[in-house]
Design a protein around this motif. Structure first.
Motif, PDB file in Angstrom:
ATOM      1  N   LYS A  70       0.794  -1.226  -0.171  1.00 46.64           N
ATOM      2  CA  LYS A  70      -0.212  -0.156   0.108  1.00 46.64           C
ATOM      3  C   LYS A  70       0.883   1.389   0.104  1.00 46.64           C
ATOM      4  CE  LYS A  70      -3.987  -2.085   2.465  1.00 46.64           C
ATOM      5  NZ  LYS A  70      -4.564  -2.008   3.582  1.00 46.64           N
ATOM      6  N   GLN A  71       2.197   1.274   0.064  1.00 44.61           N
ATOM      7  CA  GLN A  71       2.939   2.250   0.037  1.00 44.61           C
ATOM      8  C   GLN A  71       3.376   2.778  -1.504  1.00 44.61           C
ATOM      9  OE1 GLN A  71       4.075   3.486   3.207  1.00 44.61           O
ATOM     10  NE2 GLN A  71       2.494   1.753   3.705  1.00 44.61           N
ATOM     11  N   ALA A  72       2.490   4.041  -1.547  1.00 39.61           N
ATOM     12  CA  ALA A  72       2.847   4.590  -2.848  1.00 39.61           C
ATOM     13  C   ALA A  72       4.130   5.006  -3.327  1.00 39.61           C
ATOM     14  CB  ALA A  72       1.778   5.843  -2.836  1.00 39.61           C
ATOM     15  N   ASN A  76       6.132   3.762  -6.597  1.00 36.72           N
ATOM     16  CA  ASN A  76       6.813   5.008  -7.603  1.00 36.72           C
ATOM     17  C   ASN A  76       8.111   4.708  -7.963  1.00 36.72           C
ATOM     18  OD1 ASN A  76       6.748   7.724  -8.935  1.00 36.72           O
ATOM     19  ND2 ASN A  76       8.248   7.947  -7.074  1.00 36.72           N
ATOM     20  N   SER A  77       9.018   4.398  -7.009  1.00 32.42           N
ATOM     21  CA  SER A  77      10.265   3.789  -6.994  1.00 32.42           C
ATOM     22  C   SER A  77      10.484   2.625  -7.985  1.00 32.42           C
ATOM     23  CB  SER A  77      11.207   3.718  -5.720  1.00 32.42           C
ATOM     24  OG  SER A  77      10.980   4.832  -4.903  1.00 32.42           O
ATOM     25  N   PHE A  78       9.351   1.576  -7.597  1.00 32.15           N
ATOM     26  CA  PHE A  78       9.374   0.486  -8.566  1.00 32.15           C
ATOM     27  C   PHE A  78       9.164   0.630  -9.989  1.00 32.15           C
ATOM     28  CE2 PHE A  78       6.880  -3.076 -10.594  1.00 32.15           C
ATOM     29  CZ  PHE A  78       7.457  -4.130 -10.271  1.00 32.15           C
ATOM     30  N   THR A  81      12.473   2.334 -11.520  1.00 27.55           N
ATOM     31  CA  THR A  81      13.384   1.322 -11.633  1.00 27.55           C
ATOM     32  C   THR A  81      12.867   0.373 -12.771  1.00 27.55           C
ATOM     33  OG1 THR A  81      13.912   1.502  -9.381  1.00 27.55           O
ATOM     34  CG2 THR A  81      14.695  -0.444 -10.468  1.00 27.55           C
ATOM     35  N   LEU A  82      11.661   0.041 -12.843  1.00 26.54           N
ATOM     36  CA  LEU A  82      11.236  -0.815 -13.885  1.00 26.54           C
ATOM     37  C   LEU A  82      11.338  -0.322 -15.451  1.00 26.54           C
ATOM     38  CD1 LEU A  82       9.714  -3.390 -14.888  1.00 26.54           C
ATOM     39  CD2 LEU A  82       7.596  -2.146 -14.745  1.00 26.54           C
ATOM     40  N   PHE A  83      11.081   1.070 -15.390  1.00 20.83           N
ATOM     41  CA  PHE A  83      11.214   1.931 -16.836  1.00 20.83           C
ATOM     42  C   PHE A  83      12.797   1.883 -16.908  1.00 20.83           C
ATOM     43  CE2 PHE A  83      12.556   6.202 -18.677  1.00 20.83           C
ATOM     44  CZ  PHE A  83      12.035   5.887 -19.558  1.00 20.83           C
ATOM     45  N   ALA A  84      13.571   2.291 -16.180  1.00 25.13           N
ATOM     46  CA  ALA A  84      15.111   2.507 -16.277  1.00 25.13           C
ATOM     47  C   ALA A  84      15.580   1.017 -16.881  1.00 25.13           C
ATOM     48  CB  ALA A  84      15.730   2.789 -15.202  1.00 25.13           C
ATOM     49  N   THR A  85      15.236  -0.101 -16.550  1.00 29.50           N
ATOM     50  CA  THR A  85      15.630  -1.331 -16.630  1.00 29.50           C
ATOM     51  C   THR A  85      15.162  -1.834 -17.935  1.00 29.50           C
ATOM     52  OG1 THR A  85      15.657  -1.806 -14.059  1.00 29.50           O
ATOM     53  CG2 THR A  85      15.697  -3.763 -15.846  1.00 29.50           C
ATOM     54  N   ALA A 225      11.555  11.842  -5.121  1.00 30.87           N
ATOM     55  CA  ALA A 225      10.640  11.483  -5.981  1.00 30.87           C
ATOM     56  C   ALA A 225      11.059  10.537  -7.116  1.00 30.87           C
ATOM     57  CB  ALA A 225       9.933  12.655  -6.621  1.00 30.87           C
ATOM     58  N   LEU A 226      12.441  10.779  -7.134  1.00 34.01           N
ATOM     59  CA  LEU A 226      13.391  10.152  -8.343  1.00 34.01           C
ATOM     60  C   LEU A 226      13.951   8.785  -7.635  1.00 34.01           C
ATOM     61  CD1 LEU A 226      14.470  13.151 -10.403  1.00 34.01           C
ATOM     62  CD2 LEU A 226      12.732  11.638 -10.970  1.00 34.01           C
ATOM     63  N   TYR A 227      13.980   8.482  -6.424  1.00 33.64           N
ATOM     64  CA  TYR A 227      14.705   7.441  -5.883  1.00 33.64           C
ATOM     65  C   TYR A 227      14.292   6.188  -6.751  1.00 33.64           C
ATOM     66  CZ  TYR A 227      16.901   9.630  -1.710  1.00 33.64           C
ATOM     67  OH  TYR A 227      17.401  10.423  -0.895  1.00 33.64           O
ATOM     68  N   PRO A 228      15.306   5.287  -7.113  1.00 30.72           N
ATOM     69  CA  PRO A 228      15.050   4.044  -7.725  1.00 30.72           C
ATOM     70  C   PRO A 228      14.664   3.051  -6.452  1.00 30.72           C
ATOM     71  CG  PRO A 228      17.300   4.421  -7.698  1.00 30.72           C
ATOM     72  CD  PRO A 228      16.554   5.685  -7.178  1.00 30.72           C
TER      73      PRO A 228
END
Length: 291
Positions: A70-72, A76-78, A81-85, A225-228
């Motif tokens: 439930k942690q937004a 967001n970090s997920f 990271t998925l986009f970057a990967t 807000a940009l933390y991976p």
């Protein structure tokens, strides 16, 4: 002519089974920490605090997972990271292939000199301060692209795919060139479709490296807000008050179970990808490492 069937000697059989036993024990040994963390994430807080959880959940509960999912900020970090990967892996494979293909050609006169320079980068690491100043001057500070661009080419991966390209039959390329294929069309229509095994192998290398990167975002990303995912994981583990609701409230989870759940949450996605590429992994590594 039928070849005689090879008969294993007693020493060969013992050697094979001994290898299987040793590798099996090593695999179990490496899985033990993961199994303990996984069991902790599904256990109640009391047995965890009492040190009763080892490799199987005690007082099984999904409360820690329910809270973490439930942690937004974690999602967001997920997604970042998925986009970057995904994007980074595609870019890395494309750029690495584009560089490796001409280096595999004997008619390219500068190939040996460039390969020497590539090997030098594997021996001598860049100084941190010039590296930081250079990337910041390119506008990559507090940018999601800093998770991708610095990892575009790996010297090790470049050598693997170059060796693979050098081992491809020249007759195949010559036949395509007779039909009018240029180098780019030859690369994208003939060479790369025939290189799925080595591309899958390098894709795993690049994806795992981008997914697990820590030092680069630690140096270049200040905006939370940009933390991976790995920085968010570090934040949740070190600053435990960010995921706990207070010591006076009786909760079905505690900091330890929440931390374990977050670690598993960050690990599972990359583990799910590997089985689909496993059949290509060993083959690609062997084909690209020897000629």
């Amino acid at each position: 002519m039928v070849m005689a069937q090879y008969k294993e000697s007693l020493g060969d059989i013992l050697f094979r089974y001994l290898n299987m036993i040793i590798l099996g024990l090593l695999s179990l040994l490496m899985l033990m920490p993961f199994a303990k963390v996984l069991a902790t994430s599904f256990s109640g807080p009391n047995p965890v605090d009492a040190g009763e959880v080892y490799f199987w959940p005690v007082q099984f509960t999904l409360e820690s997972w329910s809270y973490v999912l439930k942690q937004a900020p974690l999602w967001n970090s997920f997604l970042l990271t998925l986009f970057a990967t995904v994007v980074g892996t595609c870019i890395c494979l494309l750029v690495t292939a584009l560089m490796a293909y001409p280096l595999a050609k004997g008619e390219f006169k500068l190939a040996k000199i460039i390969m020497v320079m590539v090997v030098i980068t594997m021996i001598f690491r860049y100084p941190i301060i010039p590296y930081f100043l250079a990337l910041r001057s390119y506008g990559l500070y507090n940018s999601i692209w800093v998770l991708i661009i610095p990892h575009t080419i790996s010297a090790f991966n470049l050598i693997i795919i170059r060796t693979f390209f050098k081992g491809m039959p020249k007759e195949l390329e010559e036949a395509a060139q007779i039909e009018g294929c240029g180098y780019f069309r030859l690369l994208f229509r003939i060479v790369l479709p025939s290189s799925k095994a080595v591309l899958a192998t390098l894709g795993i290398f690049y994806a795992v490296g981008i997914w697990n990167q820590f030092m680069t975002p630690l140096m270049f990303i200040e905006d939370q807000a940009l933390y991976p995912l790995q920085l968010k994981l570090r934040e949740y583990i070190i600053f435990t008050d960010m995921i706990a609701e207070g010591p006076k409230v009786v909760l079905p989870y505690n900091n330890t179970t929440l931390q374990a759940t977050t670690v598993i949450f960050a690990t599972i996605p990359i583990l799910l990808v590997y089985p689909f590429l496993q059949k290509h992994f060993v083959k690609g590594a062997m084909l690209g490492s020897v000629k």
